[in-house]
Design an enzyme around this catalytic site. Structure first.
Site, PDB file in Angstrom:
ATOM      1  N   ASP A  23       0.841  -1.205   0.000  1.00 48.61           N
ATOM      2  CA  ASP A  23       0.000   0.000   0.000  1.00 48.61           C
ATOM      3  C   ASP A  23       0.878   1.258   0.000  1.00 48.61           C
ATOM      4  O   ASP A  23       1.992   1.245   0.521  1.00 48.61           O
ATOM      5  CB  ASP A  23      -0.902  -0.024   1.242  1.00 48.61           C
ATOM      6  N   HIS A  40       2.455   3.481  -9.000  1.00 48.82           N
ATOM      7  CA  HIS A  40       2.353   2.041  -9.266  1.00 48.82           C
ATOM      8  C   HIS A  40       3.583   1.540 -10.027  1.00 48.82           C
ATOM      9  O   HIS A  40       4.095   0.460  -9.755  1.00 48.82           O
ATOM     10  CB  HIS A  40       1.069   1.729 -10.052  1.00 48.82           C
ATOM     11  N   LEU A 134      11.748 -19.988  -5.152  1.00 44.50           N
ATOM     12  CA  LEU A 134      10.679 -19.232  -4.486  1.00 44.50           C
ATOM     13  C   LEU A 134       9.332 -19.411  -5.205  1.00 44.50           C
ATOM     14  O   LEU A 134       9.255 -19.333  -6.430  1.00 44.50           O
ATOM     15  CB  LEU A 134      11.047 -17.746  -4.485  1.00 44.50           C
TER      16      LEU A 134
HETATM   17  C1  FPP Z   1      -1.987   0.117  -3.387  1.00 45.67           C
HETATM   18  O1  FPP Z   1      -1.512   1.442  -3.296  1.00 45.67           O
HETATM   19  C2  FPP Z   1      -1.387  -0.557  -4.521  1.00 45.67           C
HETATM   20  C3  FPP Z   1      -2.074  -1.106  -5.570  1.00 45.67           C
HETATM   21  C4  FPP Z   1      -3.539  -1.128  -5.665  1.00 45.67           C
HETATM   22  C5  FPP Z   1      -1.369  -1.697  -6.718  1.00 45.67           C
HETATM   23  C6  FPP Z   1      -0.167  -2.533  -6.420  1.00 45.67           C
HETATM   24  C7  FPP Z   1       0.512  -2.772  -7.682  1.00 45.67           C
HETATM   25  C8  FPP Z   1       1.824  -2.709  -7.892  1.00 45.67           C
HETATM   26  C9  FPP Z   1       2.827  -2.479  -6.849  1.00 45.67           C
HETATM   27  C10 FPP Z   1       2.274  -2.869  -9.295  1.00 45.67           C
HETATM   28  C11 FPP Z   1       3.085  -4.028  -9.614  1.00 45.67           C
HETATM   29  C12 FPP Z   1       2.628  -5.329  -9.150  1.00 45.67           C
HETATM   30  C13 FPP Z   1       3.049  -6.496  -9.737  1.00 45.67           C
HETATM   31  C14 FPP Z   1       2.774  -7.767  -9.032  1.00 45.67           C
HETATM   32  C15 FPP Z   1       3.742  -6.534 -11.020  1.00 45.67           C
HETATM   33  P1  FPP Z   1      -2.556   2.637  -3.356  1.00 45.67           P
HETATM   34  O2  FPP Z   1      -2.703   3.054  -4.758  1.00 45.67           O
HETATM   35  O3  FPP Z   1      -3.836   2.220  -2.678  1.00 45.67           O
HETATM   36  O4  FPP Z   1      -1.834   3.715  -2.519  1.00 45.67           O
HETATM   37  P2  FPP Z   1      -2.529   4.900  -1.700  1.00 45.67           P
HETATM   38  O5  FPP Z   1      -3.212   4.244  -0.523  1.00 45.67           O
HETATM   39  O6  FPP Z   1      -1.358   5.729  -1.283  1.00 45.67           O
HETATM   40  O7  FPP Z   1      -3.472   5.610  -2.610  1.00 45.67           O
END
Ligand code: FPP
Length: 252
Positions: A23, A40, A134
């Site tokens: 997050d 992201h 892994l």
């Molecule tokens: C949450 O942060 C994150 C996500 C919904 C996306 C996670 C995806 C990645 C890290 C991209 C790559 C993943 C792979 C497996 C290739 P948020 O957007 O909710 O953050 P915020 O709470 O600060 O808004």
């Protein structure tokens, strides 16, 4: 990627299975006055690093929450840029993961994903299926409640077909229908980004996991932060409902 620095079969201070709620990408981008998708994109780097560190420390299973059932409600542009990012990350990282003996698996309502992403997912699972390093599981369009409902439906079907008795429903038969089966339950859950909640991640499987939260935003997750979480885990006595004295008697 280097070999584990200890023997995972005998060292119980290292979690066998680590699950991560990644997050804070959006806030990382906001802090830099950049669009959310750049957060992201920066998060992919932390994914790569966490795979490397997990393998190096001897973690056997790493499970990442990449997109929840509820994330479909985000603005259309953010959803589609995330889907494109998953395709791009798979295209860029698959060969390296394969070379490093990583076995990839995806869980979630994958039929809801677009055909291009579904194709990349099944190709990467197929390509890495005999790897012995892994086990990397990525949850996309996943929700813990959805998982439990789907497992309940599967059990109900078996009961109505007569291949299962109602009284035959127990921990093992239920867990066997969940998305993570037959992998072991996570020992350690890490959540970045400052919130202290499970957010509908592996609701059944996290029953006895040690929970570790950090304010660090996902794009800033690095080796030192991962080690902090692993050290926290190493200091825990896992009791699974027993008393500390009972556990110590078994360990002696
Ligand atoms: C949450 O942060 C994150 C996500 C919904 C996306 C996670 C995806 C990645 C890290 C991209 C790559 C993943 C792979 C497996 C290739 P948020 O957007 O909710 O953050 P915020 O709470 O600060 O808004």
């Amino acid at each position: 990627m280097s070999e584990p620095s200890h023997d995972p079969a005998t060292d119980s201070s290292v979690p066998r299975h680590v699950a991560i709620i990644m997050d804070g990408n959006g806030r990382w981008a906001n802090n830099r006055k950049k669009p959310r998708h750049s957060g992201h994109r920066a998060g992919v780097k932390s994914v790569r690093l966490s795979v490397e560190v997990a393998a190096q420390r001897g973690v056997e299973f790493l499970t990442l929450f990449a997109f929840s059932s509820e994330n479909w409600a985000r603005p259309k542009e953010e959803v589609s840029s995330l889907m494109n990012l998953f395709v791009e990350a798979l295209r860029r990282e698959l060969d390296e993961l394969h070379r490093n003996n990583v076995r990839l698996k995806f869980i979630g309502a994958l039929h809801d994903l677009n055909a291009g992403l579904r194709e990349k997912i099944s190709h990467s699972e197929h390509k890495t299926q005999t790897n012995t390093g892994l086990n990397l599981t990525v949850a996309i369009s996943y929700g813990g409640r959805w998982d439990i409902i789907e497992a309940s439906k599967a059990l109900a079907r078996r009961v109505s077909e007569g291949s299962l008795q109602v009284d035959g429903i127990d921990d093992a038969s239920f867990a066997g229908e969940l998305q993570m089966s037959p992998m072991p339950d996570p020992d350690l859950l890490i959540r970045t980004g400052g919130e202290q909640r499970i957010s509908n991640f592996l609701l059944w499987n996290l029953a006895y996991a040690e929970l570790w939260f950090t304010d660090v935003l996902w794009p800033e997750f690095d080796e030192a932060v991962f080690d902090e979480a692993l050290n926290f885990y190493a200091g825990k006595q896992r009791r699974f409902g027993h008393t500390g004295d009972q556990i110590e008697a078994v360990e002696c």
